[in-house]
Design a protein around this motif. Structure first.
Motif, PDB file in Angstrom:
ATOM      1  N   LYS A  74       0.861  -1.181   0.000  1.00 48.91           N
ATOM      2  CA  LYS A  74       0.000   0.000   0.000  1.00 48.91           C
ATOM      3  C   LYS A  74       0.895   1.229   0.000  1.00 48.91           C
ATOM      4  CE  LYS A  74      -3.812  -2.222   2.399  1.00 48.91           C
ATOM      5  NZ  LYS A  74      -4.664  -2.237   3.592  1.00 48.91           N
TER       6      LYS A  74
ATOM      7  N   MET B 202      -4.578   6.835  -1.228  1.00 51.11           N
ATOM      8  CA  MET B 202      -3.904   5.618  -0.798  1.00 51.11           C
ATOM      9  C   MET B 202      -4.266   4.529  -1.796  1.00 51.11           C
ATOM     10  SD  MET B 202      -1.884   4.222   1.323  1.00 51.11           S
ATOM     11  CE  MET B 202      -1.797   4.971   2.911  1.00 51.11           C
TER      12      MET B 202
ATOM     13  N   LYS C 177      -3.273   0.442  -3.491  1.00 52.69           N
ATOM     14  CA  LYS C 177      -2.647  -0.857  -3.286  1.00 52.69           C
ATOM     15  C   LYS C 177      -2.202  -1.371  -4.648  1.00 52.69           C
ATOM     16  CE  LYS C 177      -3.526  -5.482  -1.478  1.00 52.69           C
ATOM     17  NZ  LYS C 177      -4.515  -6.355  -0.837  1.00 52.69           N
TER      18      LYS C 177
ATOM     19  N   ALA D  80      -7.258  -0.742  -1.129  1.00 49.80           N
ATOM     20  CA  ALA D  80      -6.340  -0.132  -0.163  1.00 49.80           C
ATOM     21  C   ALA D  80      -7.052   0.265   1.119  1.00 49.80           C
ATOM     22  CB  ALA D  80      -5.671   1.089  -0.782  1.00 49.80           C
TER      23      ALA D  80
END
Length: 164
Positions: free
Chosen positions: A8, A57, A59, A76
């Protein structure tokens, strides 16, 4: 910094297209968040959820051999355990079908495995056999061919053709 699947990271939205958004990760590395990975609900327009220069954010969900990085915003976000396991309600017995048994062999279905006569054949419920269907098909097709021949014989030929 190496980017591995499952990590992440925080990134900045640098571009928005109709199919997703490009996110700049650290060190000038850019990845794509596909429109299906932006939110849990249906996303019709990316601009409704993201703007350029938003910090998000993400992932990392895949890294291709040619360097393309696939990112996800919705993966994420840490969800509570109750939302992660979206369980269906338990399936009860079907009320529109008999539950088998019913005193008949073969689960109560006509023509089922256990519903055979002593010779091992299925009983006919007034349904024609394959041979009957085939003979009817041949008869119909021969009639059609003969009518086509009758209608096309007089139309062939040129100047002195006989008409019937």
């Amino acid at each position: 910094m190496t980017i591995e699947v499952g990590t992440k990271l925080e990134g900045k939205v640098t571009g928005i297209t109709h199919f997703g958004a490009f996110v700049d990760l650290s060190g000038g590395v850019t990845g794509l968040v596909h429109i299906s990975e932006i939110a849990d609900n249906y996303v019709k327009d990316v601009n409704d959820h993201l703007k350029i220069d938003d910090v998000v954010m993400v992932k990392v969900i895949n890294v291709d051999k040619d360097g393309k990085i696939g990112l996800s915003i919705k993966q994420a976000v840490d969800k509570p355990a109750s939302e992660q396991q979206q369980q269906r309600p338990p399936r009860g017995p079907r009320m529109d079908r008999p539950s088998g048994g019913g005193g008949r062999e073969g689960g109560g279905r006509p023509g089922g495995f256990g519903n055979r006569d002593r010779g091992g054949r299925r009983p006919s419920y007034n349904t024609p056999s394959f041979e009957d269907k085939m003979s009817r098909f041949l008869k119909d097709s021969e009639e059609r061919i003969s009518s086509l021949k009758k209608n096309t014989e007089g139309k062939r030929g040129g100047r002195g053709a006989r008409r019937v």
